[in-house]
Design a protein around this motif. Structure first.
Motif, short mmCIF file in Angstrom:
data_model
loop_
_atom_site.label_atom_id
_atom_site.label_comp_id
_atom_site.label_asym_id
_atom_site.label_seq_id
_atom_site.Cartn_x
_atom_site.Cartn_y
_atom_site.Cartn_z
N VAL A 1 0.93 -1.17 0.09
CA VAL A 1 -0.06 -0.02 -0.03
C VAL A 1 0.78 1.28 -0.03
CG1 VAL A 1 -1.81 1.29 1.23
CG2 VAL A 1 -1.91 -1.16 1.10
N GLU A 2 0.79 2.27 -1.18
CA GLU A 2 1.51 3.14 -1.11
C GLU A 2 0.62 4.48 -0.88
OE1 GLU A 2 5.14 5.56 -1.81
OE2 GLU A 2 4.76 3.26 -1.92
N HIS A 3 0.78 5.30 0.00
CA HIS A 3 0.00 6.40 0.38
C HIS A 3 0.36 7.75 -0.21
CE1 HIS A 3 -2.42 4.44 3.73
NE2 HIS A 3 -1.06 3.73 3.93
N PHE A 4 -0.59 8.60 -0.37
CA PHE A 4 -0.25 9.93 -0.99
C PHE A 4 -1.29 11.02 -0.49
CE2 PHE A 4 -3.00 7.77 -4.02
CZ PHE A 4 -4.01 8.47 -4.11
N GLY A 5 -0.96 12.25 -0.69
CA GLY A 5 -2.20 13.29 -0.31
C GLY A 5 -1.55 14.65 -0.94
N TYR A 6 -2.78 15.40 -1.15
CA TYR A 6 -2.54 16.73 -1.64
C TYR A 6 -3.68 17.53 -1.51
CZ TYR A 6 -5.52 15.46 -5.69
OH TYR A 6 -6.44 14.98 -6.45
N ASP A 7 -3.65 19.07 -1.69
CA ASP A 7 -4.88 19.97 -1.45
C ASP A 7 -5.30 20.21 -2.88
OD1 ASP A 7 -6.52 21.93 -1.10
OD2 ASP A 7 -5.16 22.93 0.29
N ALA B 1 -12.07 18.73 -5.38
CA ALA B 1 -11.91 17.56 -4.27
C ALA B 1 -11.38 18.13 -3.13
CB ALA B 1 -11.11 16.37 -4.70
N GLY B 2 -10.76 19.18 -2.94
CA GLY B 2 -10.41 19.74 -1.64
C GLY B 2 -9.19 18.80 -1.30
N GLU B 3 -9.01 18.94 -0.06
CA GLU B 3 -7.91 18.05 0.57
C GLU B 3 -8.30 16.64 0.42
OE1 GLU B 3 -7.56 19.23 4.51
OE2 GLU B 3 -6.77 21.46 4.03
N VAL B 4 -7.29 15.94 -0.05
CA VAL B 4 -7.21 14.36 -0.44
C VAL B 4 -6.11 13.64 0.13
CG1 VAL B 4 -7.07 12.98 -2.42
CG2 VAL B 4 -8.14 14.95 -2.76
N VAL B 5 -6.46 12.46 0.75
CA VAL B 5 -5.70 11.53 1.28
C VAL B 5 -5.95 10.17 0.46
CG1 VAL B 5 -7.05 10.82 3.29
CG2 VAL B 5 -4.58 10.52 3.15
N GLY B 6 -4.98 9.39 -0.12
CA GLY B 6 -5.46 8.46 -0.95
C GLY B 6 -4.14 7.08 -0.71
N TRP B 7 -4.46 6.30 -1.31
CA TRP B 7 -3.51 5.07 -1.28
C TRP B 7 -3.65 4.19 -2.56
CZ3 TRP B 7 -7.16 5.98 2.24
CH2 TRP B 7 -8.41 5.23 2.17
N ILE B 8 -2.39 3.63 -2.88
CA ILE B 8 -2.39 2.59 -4.09
C ILE B 8 -2.23 1.34 -3.68
CG2 ILE B 8 -1.14 2.18 -6.19
CD1 ILE B 8 -0.32 4.91 -6.57
N GLU B 9 -2.90 0.32 -4.09
CA GLU B 9 -2.73 -1.08 -3.80
C GLU B 9 -2.14 -1.87 -4.73
OE1 GLU B 9 -6.36 -2.87 -2.00
OE2 GLU B 9 -7.02 -1.04 -1.25
N LEU B 10 -0.86 -2.16 -4.45
CA LEU B 10 0.06 -2.97 -5.65
C LEU B 10 -0.08 -4.44 -5.13
CD1 LEU B 10 1.74 -2.99 -8.37
CD2 LEU B 10 3.63 -2.43 -6.57
#
Length: 306
Positions: free
Chosen positions: A174-180, A295-304
Motif C-alpha cells: 500500500v502506497e499512500h499519497f495526499g494533496y490539496d 476535491a479539496g484536501e485529498v488523502v489516498g492510497w495505491i494497492e499494488l
C-alpha cells in the motif's frame, strides 16, 4: 586399527587383498602389537583366515576412508569418476568460501551449485525463469528465479511433478499519497513527496510526482478520501514525462462518509482497473487525478498486488 603398514584403498584391488592376506594371524583370540585380529586355533585353516581377514578389512577400510575424508574431497567434472582427471574442493579461509581447484592445481573457481537435494525430498533450485511446468520437485521445494532484477522466489505446493509452483511475494503493498486540490477542478498531478500544494495538468509533473513500484505486480485499485466530491473522475498512470498514458482506471465510484450526527463530512472514491496497470519492480510513473469538481484536501492510497 589394523596394520598401519597396509596401503590405503586407492591401490589395485588384487594388491590390496594380497597385502591383507599376508597379515592374517590365526594363533590367538586377541590382537597383536600391530593391531591385527587373532583367532583361536581353528579346526579349519580356511575358516580362520576368513575370520581374521574379514576383521582386518573392516578395520583398515574404515581407517583408509577416514584418511581420505581429512583431505580435499575429489569430485568429477565429467560425470565419470573413473575416467575423469578430477578436481578438488578446497576451503578458502581468506574469502570464507569453498572453491573448486583443477587437477593441475593451476586454476580455481568459486563453487556454483544449481540444485541442492535434501534427504526429506525438497530441493533448492536456481533457474532463469519460472519453474512451473519445467522443474520436477517435491512439496516444500524452493526455486530462486534470477531472470528479473526483483529476484522472484517460488515454492512447490504439490508433492510430485513439475506443476504446482506458487510465486512468493510481499503480498499487497500500500502506497499512500495526499494533496490539496481545493484550488482547481482541473486535473491534478498526485505528489508522493512532502509537498501538498498541487498544480494543474497543464504544467509538467515534477520530481515529487514520481512513484517507484516497490515490487512487480498489478495495481488492483486506488482509493481516496476527499474533502469535496470529485464528481466524475478517473486516475491515470503516465510515463514520467507526463505525456504518455500507461494505464487509466475505470470511473471512480464515490460514496459519502457520514459523521456521527449523520451529516456528510467526507467522500470516499474507489478506482478499479478492468485492464490491470502492470509494473515491474523499480518502474517509475506519475499519477494524475482527473476530476470534474474541486476535491479539496485529498488523502489516498495505491494497492499494488504481487
Amino acid at each position: 586399527m589394523g596394520n598401519p603398514s597396509v596401503p590405503d584403498l586407492d591401490i589395485d584391488p588384487a594388491e590390496f587383498e594380497s597385502t591383507y592376506n599376508d597379515h592374517v594371524v590365526v594363533t590367538k583370540t586377541d590382537r597383536d602389537d600391530a593391531g591385527n585380529v587373532r583367532t583361536a586355533w581353528p579346526s579349519s585353516m580356511i575358516a580362520s583366515r576368513f575370520t581374521a581377514g574379514w576383521g582386518n578389512f573392516v578395520d583398515d577400510a574404515l581407517r583408509a576412508l577416514q584418511q581420505l575424508a581429512r583431505g580435499p574431497a575429489r569430485i568429477g567434472t565429467a560425470g565419470d569418476l573413473s575416467a575423469d582427471a578430477q578436481a578438488t574442493l578446497n576451503w578458502d579461509a581468506t574469502n570464507g568460501r569453498v572453491r573448486l581447484r583443477n587437477a593441475a592445481n593451476s586454476a580455481f573457481r568459486d563453487l556454483q551449485i544449481g540444485n541442492l537435494f535434501f534427504s526429506g525430498g525438497p530441493r533448492i533450485i536456481t533457474r532463469n525463469g519460472s519453474p512451473e511446468g519445467s522443474e520436477v520437485a517435491g512439496a516444500g521445494s524452493v526455486c530462486l528465479d534470477y531472470s528479473t532484477d526483483d529476484g522472484r522466489v517460488w515454492k512447490k505446493t504439490t508433492s510430485a511433478g513439475n506443476t504446482g509452483w506458487a510465486e512468493l511475494g510481499a503480498g499487497t503493498v500500500v502506497e499512500h499519497f495526499g494533496y490539496d486540490g481545493n484550488s482547481s477542478s482541473a486535473d491534478q498531478w498526485v505528489p508522493f513527496g512532502p509537498h501538498v500544494i498541487e498544480t494543474a495538468s497543464s504544467n509538467a509533473p515534477r520530481a515529487y510526482h514520481i512513484w517507484r513500484a516497490p515490487q512487480a505486480g498489478n495495481v488492483s485499485r486506488i482509493t481516496i478520501v476527499s474533502e469535496g466530491n470529485p464528481g466524475a473522475s478517473v486516475m491515470r498512470f503516465y510515463e514520467p514525462d507526463g505525456t504518455t498514458v500507461v494505464q487509466a482506471s475505470d470511473a471512480g465510484v464515490t460514496t459519502s462518509v457520514p459523521g456521527t450526527s449523520g451529516a456528510t463530512e467526507l467522500f470516499e472514491t474507489v478506482y478499479t482497473f478492468s485492464t490491470p496497470a502492470a509494473f515491474a519492480a523499480g518502474d517509475m510513473v506519475c499519477l494524475e487525478h482527473d476530476v470534474t469538481t474541486a476535491a479539496g484536501e485529498v488523502v489516498g492510497w495505491i494497492e499494488l498486488g504481487s
